[in-house]
Design a protein around this motif. Structure first.
Motif, PDB file in Angstrom:
ATOM      1  N   THR A 125       0.847  -1.186   0.000  1.00 24.34           N
ATOM      2  CA  THR A 125       0.000   0.000   0.000  1.00 24.34           C
ATOM      3  C   THR A 125       0.884   1.238   0.000  1.00 24.34           C
ATOM      4  N   ASP A 126       0.283   2.392  -0.277  1.00 30.19           N
ATOM      5  CA  ASP A 126       1.037   3.654  -0.229  1.00 30.19           C
ATOM      6  C   ASP A 126       1.657   3.864   1.142  1.00 30.19           C
ATOM      7  N   ALA A 127       0.903   3.530   2.190  1.00 27.81           N
ATOM      8  CA  ALA A 127       1.410   3.724   3.547  1.00 27.81           C
ATOM      9  C   ALA A 127       2.592   2.811   3.837  1.00 27.81           C
ATOM     10  N   GLU A 128       2.556   1.594   3.320  1.00 27.42           N
ATOM     11  CA  GLU A 128       3.657   0.661   3.543  1.00 27.42           C
ATOM     12  C   GLU A 128       4.923   1.113   2.831  1.00 27.42           C
ATOM     13  N   VAL A 129       4.777   1.693   1.630  1.00 32.16           N
ATOM     14  CA  VAL A 129       5.944   2.228   0.927  1.00 32.16           C
ATOM     15  C   VAL A 129       6.601   3.304   1.776  1.00 32.16           C
ATOM     16  N   LYS A 130       5.788   4.215   2.314  1.00 31.51           N
ATOM     17  CA  LYS A 130       6.331   5.309   3.127  1.00 31.51           C
ATOM     18  C   LYS A 130       6.961   4.799   4.420  1.00 31.51           C
ATOM     19  N   GLU A 131       6.379   3.747   4.988  1.00 22.89           N
ATOM     20  CA  GLU A 131       6.942   3.196   6.214  1.00 22.89           C
ATOM     21  C   GLU A 131       8.303   2.571   5.958  1.00 22.89           C
ATOM     22  N   MET A 132       8.433   1.879   4.823  1.00 25.32           N
ATOM     23  CA  MET A 132       9.703   1.229   4.492  1.00 25.32           C
ATOM     24  C   MET A 132      10.752   2.217   4.011  1.00 25.32           C
ATOM     25  N   HIS A 133      10.316   3.234   3.285  1.00 26.60           N
ATOM     26  CA  HIS A 133      11.249   4.165   2.636  1.00 26.60           C
ATOM     27  C   HIS A 133      10.637   5.564   2.701  1.00 26.60           C
ATOM     28  N   PRO A 134      10.801   6.277   3.836  1.00 29.37           N
ATOM     29  CA  PRO A 134      10.096   7.541   4.058  1.00 29.37           C
ATOM     30  C   PRO A 134      10.321   8.600   2.985  1.00 29.37           C
ATOM     31  N   HIS A 135      11.479   8.590   2.327  1.00 32.45           N
ATOM     32  CA  HIS A 135      11.762   9.620   1.328  1.00 32.45           C
ATOM     33  C   HIS A 135      11.153   9.304  -0.039  1.00 32.45           C
ATOM     34  N   LEU A 136      10.812   8.046  -0.258  1.00 33.23           N
ATOM     35  CA  LEU A 136      10.434   7.592  -1.598  1.00 33.23           C
ATOM     36  C   LEU A 136       9.001   7.999  -1.939  1.00 33.23           C
ATOM     37  N   THR A 137       8.778   8.377  -3.185  1.00 35.89           N
ATOM     38  CA  THR A 137       7.436   8.694  -3.653  1.00 35.89           C
ATOM     39  C   THR A 137       6.507   7.485  -3.513  1.00 35.89           C
ATOM     40  N   ASN A 138       5.239   7.746  -3.275  1.00 38.12           N
ATOM     41  CA  ASN A 138       4.252   6.663  -3.308  1.00 38.12           C
ATOM     42  C   ASN A 138       3.278   6.871  -4.467  1.00 38.12           C
ATOM     43  N   ASN A 139       3.761   7.495  -5.512  1.00 38.60           N
ATOM     44  CA  ASN A 139       2.945   7.741  -6.702  1.00 38.60           C
ATOM     45  C   ASN A 139       2.817   6.514  -7.596  1.00 38.60           C
ATOM     46  N   TYR A 140       3.615   5.479  -7.313  1.00 42.49           N
ATOM     47  CA  TYR A 140       3.627   4.302  -8.187  1.00 42.49           C
ATOM     48  C   TYR A 140       3.270   3.051  -7.383  1.00 42.49           C
ATOM     49  N   PRO A 141       2.416   2.192  -7.937  1.00 39.89           N
ATOM     50  CA  PRO A 141       2.127   0.910  -7.274  1.00 39.89           C
ATOM     51  C   PRO A 141       3.419   0.106  -7.099  1.00 39.89           C
ATOM     52  N   ALA A 142       3.508  -0.626  -5.991  1.00 37.56           N
ATOM     53  CA  ALA A 142       4.774  -1.272  -5.647  1.00 37.56           C
ATOM     54  C   ALA A 142       4.577  -2.734  -5.257  1.00 37.56           C
ATOM     55  N   VAL A 143       5.609  -3.527  -5.523  1.00 33.66           N
ATOM     56  CA  VAL A 143       5.700  -4.907  -5.072  1.00 33.66           C
ATOM     57  C   VAL A 143       6.975  -5.043  -4.251  1.00 33.66           C
ATOM     58  N   PHE A 144       6.885  -5.718  -3.117  1.00 34.77           N
ATOM     59  CA  PHE A 144       8.036  -5.903  -2.243  1.00 34.77           C
ATOM     60  C   PHE A 144       8.542  -7.329  -2.339  1.00 34.77           C
ATOM     61  N   VAL A 145       9.866  -7.478  -2.528  1.00 37.88           N
ATOM     62  CA  VAL A 145      10.517  -8.799  -2.566  1.00 37.88           C
ATOM     63  C   VAL A 145      11.448  -8.865  -1.358  1.00 37.88           C
ATOM     64  N   GLU A 146      11.102  -9.714  -0.421  1.00 32.92           N
ATOM     65  CA  GLU A 146      11.779  -9.745   0.871  1.00 32.92           C
ATOM     66  C   GLU A 146      13.264 -10.062   0.778  1.00 32.92           C
ATOM     67  N   GLY A 147      13.655 -10.941  -0.155  1.00 29.91           N
ATOM     68  CA  GLY A 147      15.043 -11.397  -0.211  1.00 29.91           C
ATOM     69  C   GLY A 147      15.996 -10.486  -0.948  1.00 29.91           C
ATOM     70  N   GLY A 148      15.495  -9.381  -1.495  1.00 27.06           N
ATOM     71  CA  GLY A 148      16.372  -8.467  -2.224  1.00 27.06           C
ATOM     72  C   GLY A 148      17.448  -7.875  -1.330  1.00 27.06           C
ATOM     73  N   GLY A 149      18.631  -7.647  -1.917  1.00 25.86           N
ATOM     74  CA  GLY A 149      19.730  -7.122  -1.115  1.00 25.86           C
ATOM     75  C   GLY A 149      20.691  -6.297  -1.929  1.00 25.86           C
ATOM     76  N   GLN A 150      21.767  -5.880  -1.275  1.00 21.92           N
ATOM     77  CA  GLN A 150      22.797  -5.081  -1.942  1.00 21.92           C
ATOM     78  C   GLN A 150      24.153  -5.402  -1.337  1.00 21.92           C
ATOM     79  N   ILE A 151      25.190  -5.107  -2.111  1.00 23.42           N
ATOM     80  CA  ILE A 151      26.570  -5.359  -1.697  1.00 23.42           C
ATOM     81  C   ILE A 151      27.433  -4.198  -2.160  1.00 23.42           C
ATOM     82  N   SER A 152      28.434  -3.851  -1.392  1.00 24.40           N
ATOM     83  CA  SER A 152      29.401  -2.841  -1.815  1.00 24.40           C
ATOM     84  C   SER A 152      30.510  -3.513  -2.606  1.00 24.40           C
TER      85      SER A 152
END
Length: 346
Positions: A125-152
């Motif tokens: 939901t729009d509220a969940e996007v903001k909760e996860m990423h407060p700076h990110l726009t909620n103008n776009y429908p979103a799907v969350f993938v729990e296992g996604g990650g990043q590496i330096s």
């Protein structure tokens, strides 16, 4: 014990050297630390399950790469005592409308049975996007993938160098002379491969990322990576610091001078995704990404004593560690998980 010389110290060469050294082989890495090395400039997103590429051989490689990551990082950090910057905070995937969001949700969810490591997949939901990423726009429908990650990329390379030294290998920061290299040569020179051999044929793209700072309050929890519309992505690099990219430019040159035009474009994209924040550009990162035929990495013999690995493109940091594991097993006569003949098309 066998002797190996690795030419090229990007993620592929370093990972192969590490996996060979830890099994007791004599390994020497030659790396010139060329400016523009793709590993160092990459955003380092580990989330292959959301890709729409239909090349099954490529997907097998990156799927196994993502599956291997947690165990690989745990081992490497324990051996070296160094952080690799690996985070698994999930991935927020944005779509232009709810119809495409639903299709994407179904497409990604269908991969869960074969990839349980991707974790839960759900529409936000729009509220969940903001909760996860407060700076990110909620103008776009979103799907969350729990296992996604990043590496330096930089931190991972530093840890791999330390791991190679710990297991008795050598890392020499200079050009290599293939005529004087000992044992089996593993050629993993990335965009610079054409200096010694035209097998496989390697082309490269210049990719630019903008690193920026948001003028906002600190204190939020680390945010997921963001897979934006089209090829755009955003990764958090520190508190209120992010990298957004990327541009793609086919080139025969090796210049890493950033483009003001691309900086302005990426700044505009950042404003699109962070519409309420004041954005301060920090610097541009430029990498030269190598590609081979059909954008499928090449992994195999090119001469009697030369084993080449190249063409990892934009998925180098996802595939690099598992390529190291698989190539080390193959060269030492052990069983592999992947069929490396799928990637040896010369």
């Amino acid at each position: 014990m066998s002797t190996y010389t690795v030419i090229g110290g990007g993620i592929a060469g370093a990972s192969i050297a590490y996996h060979l050294a830890k099994t007791g082989n004599s390994v020497t890495v030659f790396d010139r630390s060329d400016n523009g090395q793709a590993t160092s400039a990459s955003a380092g997103i580990i989330c292959p399950w959301v890709s729409q590429r239909r090349n099954k051989k490529w997907y097998k490689l990156v799927q196994e790469g993502a599956r291997y990551y947690p165990d690989f990082i745990q081992e490497l950090e324990e051996v070296t005592g160094q952080s690799t910057g690996y985070k698994r905070n999930g991935a927020i995937c944005l779509f232009k409308d709810e119809r495409i969001q639903q299709l994407a949700y179904e497409r990604i969810s269908a991969k869960q049975d074969d990839s349980p490591e991707m974790g839960a997949v759900r529409k936000l939901t729009d509220a969940e996007v903001k909760e996860m990423h407060p700076h990110l726009t909620n103008n776009y429908p979103a799907v969350f993938v729990e296992g996604g990650g990043q590496i330096s990329g930089d931190q991972l390379l530093t840890a791999l160098k330390e791991g190679i030294h710990t297991h008795g290998g050598k890392w020499i920061q200079q050009n290599a002379d293939p005529e004087k290299c000992e044992g089996t040569i593993i050629y993993a020179a990335g965009a610079w491969a054409g200096e010694y051999s035209n097998k496989p044929n390697v082309r490269h793209q210049k990719a630019e990322l903008l690193h920026l700072e948001l003028q906002a309050e600190d204190g939020h929890t680390p945010s997921p990576v963001v897979m934006g519309l089209g090829p755009m992505y955003i990764v958090e690099t520190g508190s209120n610091h992010y990298a957004i990219g990327t541009t793609h430019e086919d080139t025969d040159e090796f210049s890493i001078t950033p483009s003001k035009e691309n900086q302005d474009y990426l700044h505009g994209e950042a404003k699109r995704y962070f519409p309420l924040a004041d954005i301060s550009d920090q610097f541009m990162a430029v990498g030269l990404r190598p590609f081979t035929r059909d954008s499928l990495p090449y992994i195999g013999w090119t001469e009697d004593h030369i084993f080449s690995v190249n063409g990892l493109g934009s998925s180098g940091l996802t595939a690099g560690p598992v390529i190291g594991r698989e190539v080390a097993a193959y060269l030492t006569g052990k069983e592999t998980v992947l069929n490396l003949d799928d990637y040896a098309y010369i």
